[in-house]
Scaffold this motif. Sequence first.
Motif, PDB file in Angstrom:
ATOM      1  N   THR A 150       0.827  -1.207   0.000  1.00 30.64           N
ATOM      2  CA  THR A 150       0.000   0.000   0.000  1.00 30.64           C
ATOM      3  C   THR A 150       0.861   1.258   0.000  1.00 30.64           C
ATOM      4  O   THR A 150       0.490   2.276  -0.575  1.00 30.64           O
ATOM      5  CB  THR A 150      -0.926   0.009   1.236  1.00 30.64           C
ATOM      6  N   HIS A 151       2.021   1.171   0.635  1.00 29.79           N
ATOM      7  CA  HIS A 151       2.925   2.320   0.749  1.00 29.79           C
ATOM      8  C   HIS A 151       4.228   2.028   0.007  1.00 29.79           C
ATOM      9  O   HIS A 151       5.319   2.289   0.520  1.00 29.79           O
ATOM     10  CB  HIS A 151       3.216   2.614   2.227  1.00 29.79           C
ATOM     11  N   TRP A 152       4.134   1.468  -1.195  1.00 28.44           N
ATOM     12  CA  TRP A 152       5.316   0.999  -1.908  1.00 28.44           C
ATOM     13  C   TRP A 152       6.348   2.100  -2.131  1.00 28.44           C
ATOM     14  O   TRP A 152       7.553   1.877  -1.993  1.00 28.44           O
ATOM     15  CB  TRP A 152       4.940   0.358  -3.239  1.00 28.44           C
ATOM     16  N   ASP A 153       5.911   3.293  -2.490  1.00 22.60           N
ATOM     17  CA  ASP A 153       6.873   4.373  -2.741  1.00 22.60           C
ATOM     18  C   ASP A 153       7.696   4.681  -1.494  1.00 22.60           C
ATOM     19  O   ASP A 153       8.900   4.933  -1.582  1.00 22.60           O
ATOM     20  CB  ASP A 153       6.175   5.636  -3.241  1.00 22.60           C
ATOM     21  N   GLN A 154       7.042   4.658  -0.322  1.00 21.06           N
ATOM     22  CA  GLN A 154       7.785   4.879   0.920  1.00 21.06           C
ATOM     23  C   GLN A 154       8.720   3.708   1.202  1.00 21.06           C
ATOM     24  O   GLN A 154       9.881   3.901   1.584  1.00 21.06           O
ATOM     25  CB  GLN A 154       6.822   5.038   2.105  1.00 21.06           C
ATOM     26  N   TYR A 155       8.215   2.499   1.006  1.00 18.57           N
ATOM     27  CA  TYR A 155       9.017   1.313   1.278  1.00 18.57           C
ATOM     28  C   TYR A 155      10.240   1.260   0.369  1.00 18.57           C
ATOM     29  O   TYR A 155      11.356   0.975   0.819  1.00 18.57           O
ATOM     30  CB  TYR A 155       8.180   0.040   1.115  1.00 18.57           C
ATOM     31  N   ARG A 156      10.043   1.536  -0.908  1.00 22.49           N
ATOM     32  CA  ARG A 156      11.161   1.417  -1.854  1.00 22.49           C
ATOM     33  C   ARG A 156      12.273   2.403  -1.538  1.00 22.49           C
ATOM     34  O   ARG A 156      13.439   2.147  -1.834  1.00 22.49           O
ATOM     35  CB  ARG A 156      10.675   1.585  -3.293  1.00 22.49           C
ATOM     36  N   GLN A 157      11.947   3.520  -0.894  1.00 23.82           N
ATOM     37  CA  GLN A 157      12.985   4.477  -0.510  1.00 23.82           C
ATOM     38  C   GLN A 157      13.828   3.945   0.644  1.00 23.82           C
ATOM     39  O   GLN A 157      14.962   4.386   0.836  1.00 23.82           O
ATOM     40  CB  GLN A 157      12.358   5.821  -0.143  1.00 23.82           C
ATOM     41  N   ARG A 158      13.263   3.018   1.427  1.00 22.42           N
ATOM     42  CA  ARG A 158      14.021   2.410   2.524  1.00 22.42           C
ATOM     43  C   ARG A 158      14.918   1.281   2.039  1.00 22.42           C
ATOM     44  O   ARG A 158      15.815   0.846   2.760  1.00 22.42           O
ATOM     45  CB  ARG A 158      13.079   1.838   3.587  1.00 22.42           C
ATOM     46  N   ARG A 159      14.650   0.782   0.845  1.00 23.27           N
ATOM     47  CA  ARG A 159      15.494  -0.289   0.305  1.00 23.27           C
ATOM     48  C   ARG A 159      16.888   0.274   0.070  1.00 23.27           C
ATOM     49  O   ARG A 159      17.053   1.223  -0.678  1.00 23.27           O
ATOM     50  CB  ARG A 159      14.928  -0.807  -1.018  1.00 23.27           C
ATOM     51  N   VAL A 160      17.870  -0.310   0.739  1.00 22.18           N
ATOM     52  CA  VAL A 160      19.224   0.203   0.563  1.00 22.18           C
ATOM     53  C   VAL A 160      19.710  -0.114  -0.839  1.00 22.18           C
ATOM     54  O   VAL A 160      19.300  -1.097  -1.446  1.00 22.18           O
ATOM     55  CB  VAL A 160      20.213  -0.403   1.585  1.00 22.18           C
ATOM     56  N   VAL A 161      20.575   0.745  -1.330  1.00 21.78           N
ATOM     57  CA  VAL A 161      21.212   0.458  -2.599  1.00 21.78           C
ATOM     58  C   VAL A 161      22.062  -0.787  -2.389  1.00 21.78           C
ATOM     59  O   VAL A 161      22.483  -1.090  -1.273  1.00 21.78           O
ATOM     60  CB  VAL A 161      22.087   1.664  -3.020  1.00 21.78           C
ATOM     61  N   MET A 162      22.308  -1.516  -3.434  1.00 24.97           N
ATOM     62  CA  MET A 162      23.127  -2.722  -3.322  1.00 24.97           C
ATOM     63  C   MET A 162      24.400  -2.416  -2.538  1.00 24.97           C
ATOM     64  O   MET A 162      25.086  -1.449  -2.844  1.00 24.97           O
ATOM     65  CB  MET A 162      23.511  -3.190  -4.719  1.00 24.97           C
ATOM     66  N   PRO A 163      24.686  -3.191  -1.502  1.00 29.61           N
ATOM     67  CA  PRO A 163      25.919  -2.946  -0.748  1.00 29.61           C
ATOM     68  C   PRO A 163      27.133  -2.934  -1.675  1.00 29.61           C
ATOM     69  O   PRO A 163      27.247  -3.766  -2.570  1.00 29.61           O
ATOM     70  CB  PRO A 163      25.982  -4.138   0.220  1.00 29.61           C
ATOM     71  N   SER A 164      28.006  -1.962  -1.462  1.00 31.93           N
ATOM     72  CA  SER A 164      29.196  -1.854  -2.305  1.00 31.93           C
ATOM     73  C   SER A 164      30.323  -1.245  -1.483  1.00 31.93           C
ATOM     74  O   SER A 164      30.117  -0.803  -0.346  1.00 31.93           O
ATOM     75  CB  SER A 164      28.903  -0.988  -3.535  1.00 31.93           C
ATOM     76  N   GLY A 165      31.520  -1.199  -2.063  1.00 30.78           N
ATOM     77  CA  GLY A 165      32.664  -0.627  -1.376  1.00 30.78           C
ATOM     78  C   GLY A 165      32.940  -1.367  -0.076  1.00 30.78           C
ATOM     79  O   GLY A 165      32.812  -2.585   0.002  1.00 30.78           O
ATOM     80  N   THR A 166      33.279  -0.629   0.963  1.00 26.44           N
ATOM     81  CA  THR A 166      33.609  -1.259   2.247  1.00 26.44           C
ATOM     82  C   THR A 166      32.396  -1.942   2.870  1.00 26.44           C
ATOM     83  O   THR A 166      32.540  -2.883   3.639  1.00 26.44           O
ATOM     84  CB  THR A 166      34.173  -0.229   3.238  1.00 26.44           C
ATOM     85  N   THR A 167      31.183  -1.473   2.513  1.00 27.20           N
ATOM     86  CA  THR A 167      29.966  -2.110   3.039  1.00 27.20           C
ATOM     87  C   THR A 167      29.889  -3.560   2.603  1.00 27.20           C
ATOM     88  O   THR A 167      29.346  -4.410   3.307  1.00 27.20           O
ATOM     89  CB  THR A 167      28.712  -1.357   2.554  1.00 27.20           C
ATOM     90  N   SER A 168      30.432  -3.864   1.429  1.00 29.24           N
ATOM     91  CA  SER A 168      30.300  -5.218   0.887  1.00 29.24           C
ATOM     92  C   SER A 168      31.499  -6.111   1.194  1.00 29.24           C
ATOM     93  O   SER A 168      31.506  -7.277   0.797  1.00 29.24           O
ATOM     94  CB  SER A 168      30.084  -5.160  -0.626  1.00 29.24           C
ATOM     95  N   ASP A 169      32.487  -5.619   1.913  1.00 26.05           N
ATOM     96  CA  ASP A 169      33.652  -6.447   2.245  1.00 26.05           C
ATOM     97  C   ASP A 169      33.197  -7.689   3.023  1.00 26.05           C
ATOM     98  O   ASP A 169      32.529  -7.584   4.046  1.00 26.05           O
ATOM     99  CB  ASP A 169      34.659  -5.670   3.094  1.00 26.05           C
TER     100      ASP A 169
END
Length: 196
Positions: A150-169
Amino acid sequence: MTHFVFFCGHAGTGKTTIAKRLIGSLMRETGEAFCLLDKDTLYGRYSAAAMQALTGDPNDRDSPMYLHFLRNPEYQGLLDTARENLLLGISVVVVGPFSREICDRRLFDRAWLGIADDVVLRVVWVFTSEETAHARIVARSNPSDAYKLTHWDQYRQRRVVMPSGTTSDGLLMFDNSAPSAADFDDLQRAILSGAA
């Protein structure tokens, strides 16, 4: 030796399906007993009852109220249960989003997790496109997904971008859009060896 394996990612990526598919073969390959701890299975009914009491909507699992009052205690209870099993010599597969804990690297912090150095720790990030995840969420028709749909636009903003850089170590990335049997075999080998 015990294994502590996380399957993390956003809703609709197939975390639970992958965990269930691999747990038997992980047991055979390692010779260890494993238990499966899925956040939705462990806390779904409790969360429904709590949100019914707080908001009148048992399917409200993504609202600010849920995120403020219930999210962190659920995650801590999940980790407490995992830790108890590890102390008993039982390996653990844990399923849950854990996006915050990946972004701030807590899932790689043994002190925060409360686990010993001899526990083999693996964290898998399961991902698909937003469109695929949305279609899977709609298809599974789970009432607990009602708020996010029902609140997809709000939810999708909480979806983190694919982990990358040091986040993905140290993070094992798995594209679950249309995996082959060989992809699952590769994932299992990566879990056992630690190679990304």
